[in-house]
Write a protein that holds these residues in place. Structure first.
Motif, PDB file in Angstrom:
ATOM      1  N   GLU A   1       0.845  -1.193   0.000  1.00  5.47           N
ATOM      2  CA  GLU A   1       0.000   0.000   0.000  1.00  5.47           C
ATOM      3  C   GLU A   1       0.882   1.246   0.000  1.00  5.47           C
ATOM      4  O   GLU A   1       1.922   1.284   0.634  1.00  5.47           O
ATOM      5  N   PRO A   2       0.462   2.284  -0.731  1.00  3.40           N
ATOM      6  CA  PRO A   2       1.248   3.516  -0.727  1.00  3.40           C
ATOM      7  C   PRO A   2       1.226   4.176   0.650  1.00  3.40           C
ATOM      8  O   PRO A   2       0.282   4.030   1.415  1.00  3.40           O
ATOM      9  N   VAL A   3       2.280   4.883   0.947  1.00  2.00           N
ATOM     10  CA  VAL A   3       2.386   5.635   2.200  1.00  2.00           C
ATOM     11  C   VAL A   3       2.114   7.108   1.889  1.00  2.00           C
ATOM     12  O   VAL A   3       2.732   7.678   0.984  1.00  2.00           O
ATOM     13  N   THR A   4       1.163   7.703   2.605  1.00  2.96           N
ATOM     14  CA  THR A   4       0.767   9.091   2.364  1.00  2.96           C
ATOM     15  C   THR A   4       1.229   9.969   3.515  1.00  2.96           C
ATOM     16  O   THR A   4       1.105   9.600   4.680  1.00  2.96           O
ATOM     17  N   ALA A   5       1.770  11.134   3.170  1.00  3.05           N
ATOM     18  CA  ALA A   5       2.226  12.071   4.188  1.00  3.05           C
ATOM     19  C   ALA A   5       1.925  13.492   3.744  1.00  3.05           C
ATOM     20  O   ALA A   5       1.875  13.774   2.539  1.00  3.05           O
ATOM     21  N   GLU A   6       1.718  14.367   4.712  1.00  5.73           N
ATOM     22  CA  GLU A   6       1.531  15.775   4.421  1.00  5.73           C
ATOM     23  C   GLU A   6       2.873  16.471   4.302  1.00  5.73           C
ATOM     24  O   GLU A   6       3.863  16.064   4.896  1.00  5.73           O
TER      25      GLU A   6
ATOM     26  N   GLY B   1       5.854  18.645   5.023  1.00  4.01           N
ATOM     27  CA  GLY B   1       6.416  19.101   6.289  1.00  4.01           C
ATOM     28  C   GLY B   1       6.447  18.047   7.373  1.00  4.01           C
ATOM     29  O   GLY B   1       7.111  18.236   8.397  1.00  4.01           O
ATOM     30  N   GLN B   2       5.758  16.930   7.173  1.00  6.83           N
ATOM     31  CA  GLN B   2       5.732  15.866   8.170  1.00  6.83           C
ATOM     32  C   GLN B   2       6.971  14.981   8.073  1.00  6.83           C
ATOM     33  O   GLN B   2       7.713  15.018   7.100  1.00  6.83           O
ATOM     34  N   ASP B   3       7.193  14.141   9.116  1.00 10.68           N
ATOM     35  CA  ASP B   3       8.158  13.034   9.066  1.00 10.68           C
ATOM     36  C   ASP B   3       7.390  11.764   8.737  1.00 10.68           C
ATOM     37  O   ASP B   3       6.248  11.591   9.175  1.00 10.68           O
ATOM     38  N   VAL B   4       8.012  10.883   7.963  1.00  9.28           N
ATOM     39  CA  VAL B   4       7.317   9.672   7.536  1.00  9.28           C
ATOM     40  C   VAL B   4       8.266   8.485   7.638  1.00  9.28           C
ATOM     41  O   VAL B   4       9.480   8.629   7.481  1.00  9.28           O
ATOM     42  N   VAL B   5       7.712   7.304   7.906  1.00  9.66           N
ATOM     43  CA  VAL B   5       8.488   6.058   7.949  1.00  9.66           C
ATOM     44  C   VAL B   5       8.089   5.203   6.760  1.00  9.66           C
ATOM     45  O   VAL B   5       6.905   4.880   6.579  1.00  9.66           O
ATOM     46  N   LEU B   6       9.072   4.847   5.949  1.00  8.70           N
ATOM     47  CA  LEU B   6       8.847   3.966   4.802  1.00  8.70           C
ATOM     48  C   LEU B   6       9.182   2.543   5.251  1.00  8.70           C
ATOM     49  O   LEU B   6      10.350   2.221   5.486  1.00  8.70           O
ATOM     50  N   PRO B   7       8.179   1.671   5.387  1.00  7.93           N
ATOM     51  CA  PRO B   7       8.410   0.343   5.985  1.00  7.93           C
ATOM     52  C   PRO B   7       9.110  -0.624   5.036  1.00  7.93           C
ATOM     53  O   PRO B   7       8.795  -0.682   3.842  1.00  7.93           O
ATOM     54  N   CYS B   8      10.063  -1.379   5.584  1.00  7.70           N
ATOM     55  CA  CYS B   8      10.734  -2.430   4.820  1.00  7.70           C
ATOM     56  C   CYS B   8      11.366  -3.394   5.819  1.00  7.70           C
ATOM     57  O   CYS B   8      11.949  -2.967   6.820  1.00  7.70           O
TER      58      CYS B   8
ATOM     59  N   ASP C   1       9.575  14.823  -2.825  1.00  5.26           N
ATOM     60  CA  ASP C   1       9.950  13.499  -2.316  1.00  5.26           C
ATOM     61  C   ASP C   1       9.011  12.398  -2.779  1.00  5.26           C
ATOM     62  O   ASP C   1       9.280  11.219  -2.549  1.00  5.26           O
ATOM     63  N   ALA C   2       7.878  12.755  -3.386  1.00  2.00           N
ATOM     64  CA  ALA C   2       6.920  11.743  -3.823  1.00  2.00           C
ATOM     65  C   ALA C   2       7.542  10.850  -4.892  1.00  2.00           C
ATOM     66  O   ALA C   2       8.364  11.289  -5.697  1.00  2.00           O
ATOM     67  N   GLY C   3       7.175   9.576  -4.865  1.00  2.00           N
ATOM     68  CA  GLY C   3       7.681   8.652  -5.873  1.00  2.00           C
ATOM     69  C   GLY C   3       7.880   7.254  -5.318  1.00  2.00           C
ATOM     70  O   GLY C   3       7.391   6.913  -4.239  1.00  2.00           O
ATOM     71  N   ILE C   4       8.628   6.455  -6.058  1.00  2.67           N
ATOM     72  CA  ILE C   4       8.871   5.052  -5.685  1.00  2.67           C
ATOM     73  C   ILE C   4      10.246   4.941  -5.031  1.00  2.67           C
ATOM     74  O   ILE C   4      11.256   5.339  -5.611  1.00  2.67           O
ATOM     75  N   TYR C   5      10.270   4.370  -3.834  1.00  2.00           N
ATOM     76  CA  TYR C   5      11.511   4.132  -3.093  1.00  2.00           C
ATOM     77  C   TYR C   5      11.818   2.638  -3.096  1.00  2.00           C
ATOM     78  O   TYR C   5      10.898   1.806  -3.046  1.00  2.00           O
TER      79      TYR C   5
ATOM     80  N   LYS D   1       3.310   9.081  -1.305  1.00  2.00           N
ATOM     81  CA  LYS D   1       2.471  10.164  -1.806  1.00  2.00           C
ATOM     82  C   LYS D   1       2.555  11.332  -0.831  1.00  2.00           C
ATOM     83  O   LYS D   1       2.459  11.137   0.380  1.00  2.00           O
ATOM     84  N   VAL D   2       2.715  12.527  -1.377  1.00  2.79           N
ATOM     85  CA  VAL D   2       2.808  13.728  -0.551  1.00  2.79           C
ATOM     86  C   VAL D   2       1.679  14.666  -0.942  1.00  2.79           C
ATOM     87  O   VAL D   2       1.508  14.981  -2.122  1.00  2.79           O
ATOM     88  N   VAL D   3       0.889  15.098   0.026  1.00  2.51           N
ATOM     89  CA  VAL D   3      -0.229  16.009  -0.218  1.00  2.51           C
ATOM     90  C   VAL D   3      -0.042  17.256   0.618  1.00  2.51           C
ATOM     91  O   VAL D   3       0.570  17.233   1.684  1.00  2.51           O
ATOM     92  N   LEU D   4      -0.607  18.367   0.123  1.00  4.98           N
ATOM     93  CA  LEU D   4      -0.634  19.589   0.909  1.00  4.98           C
ATOM     94  C   LEU D   4      -1.698  19.479   1.985  1.00  4.98           C
ATOM     95  O   LEU D   4      -2.679  18.745   1.828  1.00  4.98           O
ATOM     96  N   LYS D   5      -1.568  20.233   3.032  1.00  6.51           N
ATOM     97  CA  LYS D   5      -2.519  20.139   4.134  1.00  6.51           C
ATOM     98  C   LYS D   5      -3.927  20.493   3.708  1.00  6.51           C
ATOM     99  O   LYS D   5      -4.902  19.878   4.109  1.00  6.51           O
ATOM    100  N   ASP D   6      -4.084  21.508   2.824  1.00  6.39           N
ATOM    101  CA  ASP D   6      -5.414  21.948   2.387  1.00  6.39           C
ATOM    102  C   ASP D   6      -6.034  20.998   1.376  1.00  6.39           C
ATOM    103  O   ASP D   6      -7.214  21.079   1.086  1.00  6.39           O
ATOM    104  N   GLU D   7      -5.231  20.116   0.824  1.00  4.95           N
ATOM    105  CA  GLU D   7      -5.736  19.223  -0.208  1.00  4.95           C
ATOM    106  C   GLU D   7      -5.913  17.799   0.281  1.00  4.95           C
ATOM    107  O   GLU D   7      -6.204  16.910  -0.482  1.00  4.95           O
ATOM    108  N   ASP D   8      -5.731  17.593   1.544  1.00 10.29           N
ATOM    109  CA  ASP D   8      -5.822  16.235   2.087  1.00 10.29           C
ATOM    110  C   ASP D   8      -7.271  15.764   2.075  1.00 10.29           C
ATOM    111  O   ASP D   8      -8.114  16.301   2.792  1.00 10.29           O
TER     112      ASP D   8
END
Length: 497
Positions: A271-276, A278-285, A351-355, A374-381
């Motif tokens: 499943e894709p990982v979505t973050a706003e 400015g946030q910190d995100v963990v990409l699981p592996c 930073d959006a894309g495939i890692y 996936k990276v979204v803006l706060k107003d577009e979430d």
């Protein structure tokens, strides 16, 4: 008489003192037990005078057979008369000489130092001496009689120690590890010296420096591969004499796991990982089944850019893309369980894309895993909830805007409510006044209570052209009207409008 006795006893005491000094001869004594030590250690050969006597200015001499080991004359050492083989290895205790301590300290022992030593003290023309026996033996280098087994990617310790225990960090001691004819690791003069190390072992070997003082010279080999299998030799060179121990390393294939592939798998996220932004995100592996990857190389990539690199038991981000500098980290404490997830800080739309998480040296057909960010803006979430409605999918309204809307709506409503209450109050008051005041009829009489009772449906409003007359005395009417008012207060007013 008293004076005579005092002089007599004083003379006797002086005579006895002189007699004691003359008769008390100085003796020299050495250790009666043989002294044993091992190669390259230090030892003290005991020798002293009794009673104590300052030997600083006397001649003190140590010899082994005919060889001069050490000589002290006229308050100083005479190294020129010393045998060459003992140069720089002998000393007396300068403070001890004042108290008759003639002991010799001999360092960096050699096997050739074994033998009988003579300690001599010369006072005027008389020489006194005693003997000490010294035995210098070699230590043994002991490896492992049983082979050591390791799996691919593991770290392994090849055991080796000195017997009896001996400080392997002392001067003139060299410790070498070899595999066939290749140099694996070398330690000399209290430091590692791996200039001649075989390239296959670069950055993969280490000794336990804090345990070497007790004779532990075991080798730790990181990230074992099948090519590392074979016979290893730990060798100690002490003053040109080489002692060796052997250890055999066997490579073992990993046991097949439940999917019967015999391999570990690197698994990303389906499943894709979505973050706003400015946030910190963990990409699981992670690896399945769990496997310790602390000794392996782990790489994270975004397209062809290096996001994070871990190798040689630590992060190595020299080639890291500048976009990700100081923004990435792994969970080092969890890597022992196969967790190689990446933490990415301060996410942006770029930073959006495939890692891809990649373990290149893993003994597996599945060495990579993918994660979509996936990276979204706060107003577009699209998943952002409203403030008052937890199930709302609308963008939440600002609290300041909410207060303003409430104020704009609330003011007219309050005004209308005040107006209605005022009208109701006015009509009720006015109605009471009409019921209590007489109204003249056409015949000139006043309309009283009877007329109201006769026509309860009569219009309570005054007719046009009829003037309300003030009354001066409402005595009788007030009681009746008050009672009637009380009975009619609960009835709703009939408002023709």
């Amino acid at each position: 008489m008293m004076m005579f006795k005092l002089l007599f006893w004083t003379g006797c005491y002086s005579l006895l003192s002189v007699t004691e000094q003359v008769t008390a001869e100085t003796g020299i004594f050495c250790s009666s037990e043989p002294v044993e030590s091992i190669c390259n250690s230090s030892i003290v050969l005991q020798c002293h005078l009794e009673p104590q006597q300052d030997a600083t200015d006397n001649t003190v001499k140590w010899t082994q057979q005919s060889d001069v080991v050490h000589i002290h004359k006229g308050g100083k050492d005479i190294p020129g008369e010393q045998m060459e083989t003992f140069e720089g290895r002998t000393s007396l205790f300068s403070e001890g000489l004042r108290k008759g301590n003639l002991s010799l300290q001999l360092s960096s022992l050699k096997l050739s130092d074994s033998g009988r030593y003579k300690c001599s003290f010369q006072d005027d023309s008389e020489e006194k001496s005693c003997y000490v026996n010294l035995s210098v033996s070699e230590f043994e280098v002991i490896g492992s009689p049983e082979p050591v087994t390791a799996e691919s990617g593991q770290d392994v310790v090849l055991p080796c120690h000195l017997d009896p225990p001996f400080d392997a960090t002392t001067q003139n001691i060299a410790v070498e590890w070899r595999w066939n004819n290749s140099m694996v690791h070398k330690h000399r003069s209290q430091a590692d010296n791996n200039d001649a190390q075989d390239l296959r072992f670069k950055g993969r070997t280490s000794l336990f420096h804090d345990k070497m003082t007790n004779g532990n010279i075991s080798l730790k080999l990181h990230n074992v591969t099948q090519e590392d299998e074979g016979k290893y030799t730990c060798a100690v060179n002490c003053n040109g004499r080489l002692q060796m121990g052997n250890i055999t390393l066997k490579f073992e294939l990993k046991e097949e796991n439940s999917n019967q592939t015999g391999e570990y798998k690197v698994i990303g996220s389906s499943e894709p990982v979505t973050a706003e932004s400015g946030q910190d995100v963990v990409l699981p592996c992670h690896l399945d089944p769990p496997f310790d990857v602390t000794s392996l190389t782990v790489e994270w990539r975004w397209n062809n850019d290096k996001v994070h690199v871990y190798q040689n038991l630590g992060d190595d981000n020299e080639d890291q893309d500048q976009r990700f500098k100081n923004r990435t980290s792994l969970f080092h404490d969890e890597m022992i369980h196969g967790n190689i997830s990446l933490k990415l800080r301060n996410v942006s739309e770029e930073d959006a894309g495939i890692y891809t998480c990649f373990v290149p040296k893993l003994n597996s057909q599945v060495k990579k895993g993918n994660i979509v960010l996936k990276v979204v803006l706060k107003d577009e979430d699209p998943n952002k909830k409203g403030i008052n409605d937890p199930d709302s999918t609308q963008t939440p309204t600002s609290p300041y805007l909410t207060d303003l809307i409430g104020l704009v709506i609330g003011l007219p409503v309050a005004a209308v409510l005040v107006l209605i209450v005022g009208l109701v109050y006015y009509k009720r008051r006015h109605s009471r006044q009409r019921r209590s005041d007489p109204v003249p009829n056409q015949d000139g009489s006043c309309a009283g209570q009877n007329s109201l009772q006769a026509d309860p449906q009569a219009d309570p409003e005054p007719h046009e052209g009829i003037e309300m007359l003030p009354t001066e005395d409402h005595g009788a009417h007030d009681g009746q009207d008050g009672q009637q008012d009380n009975n009619q207060e609960e009835e709703p007013l009939n408002d023709p409008n």
